[in-house]
Enzyme design. Sequence first.
Site: not given
Length: 427
Positions: A334, A291-292
Amino acid sequence: MRRPWRKGGVPRAGARRQRMSEGRLYLLAGPAVSLVVACVFLLVWLHHRKRSYVPFFAVAFCAYAMAALSQLFQIPAGVGLNTMVSGLVYTFGIFCLVQGVLARFGKAGAAPVLAAVSVAILGLLYYFMYVDRSLVARIYVQNFGYGVMFLFAAVEIFGASGRRKVDRILFWVFLLFGLHFFVRTVLTLSISPDLFALDRMRTEGADARTIGLLFRRSPFWQVLNFSLLVSGLLVALALLGAIAVDAMDELERQGRIDPLTGLANRRGFDDLAQELIADKTSHPQSLVYFDIDRFKGINDGFGHATGDLVLATVGGLVARVVMPRDVAARRGGEEFVVLLASTSARSAFHFAERMRAELRRTSFPMLPPGAVVTASFGVAERRPDEDLADLLHRADQLVYAAKHAGRDLVLTDDGVLAVPVVGQGAG
């Protein structure tokens, strides 16, 4: 002297003209149908320009119609010139048809083979027209040559990977169409003895119309035109069916692809991952979930358009590092996942660490100079009989734990952490 009238008041000469007219109308059916089919393929291509192989089919059927009309109306005039021109156009049409089908299967290297066969056909036609004149030899050369081209296409289709039902249909259509050139030619020539004498009659000064009439009345010529009309329609229907299936597959593929990153979407990942899990040869399998970090801050600070560019860049990075058997996807927002085939937890950890480090080094021109994008990773090896939902849940929990441990980390089932290089993340 009796008048040349038939029963019912129809003159015999008029009856002959009527029979010839009807015969010509029958022979015109093939070219007319081919031109219609060519127009259909052209319209299909105009609406689906991405299918670059479709114009080959339009040109092929148009070429067949032109060659048939050339023979039927003797344009250009003269037996030798007409034979070579119509032979050239026929051969070009077969070349385009076969090349189009092979282009659909990605067989780009087939053109030189087809070109060599085409040149051989035309060379032999010339030889048996001007050097050692033989109508029967020319018939064998063209029909057997075209049969070889279709059989070559069938072999190439058979060897194509990932064949579907429509591809198997195309294989059988091309195989049978290729074989029919050999069988039909041998059988019809065996019951057309007059054809063997036409060259001798021509050299002895026989009337050209008489020779032409004998040829058109031969079983070979009648069966040839009928078989090409029927088999040509079957080939056209098979090709149109293949184009329709390709279009439906493309729509389905688009429904399984994330348009922003080019990776699979949630639906596509679930389908492909289930197929990979069912493949026993791909075990062990490990899932990398990441996950960004602070992506909401990128969207809020620089706009959603910039956020989309960041996602597309990350998607490109993922696409570059995965192997063909792996399944990579953007599951939403994301979040990204990669199901690695034949990969243990330790190997998956090293894969995730390389990707984490590569992401940190990646330049994002849409962000301020010096900005760094990071992500938090969770790595889980699939347990025996574990379903995809449970595997995703475990990896997701590891991502959550990595976030709380400081972000820009890789966390595995056994608690291994990849310690990041000291630096400030952009998000």
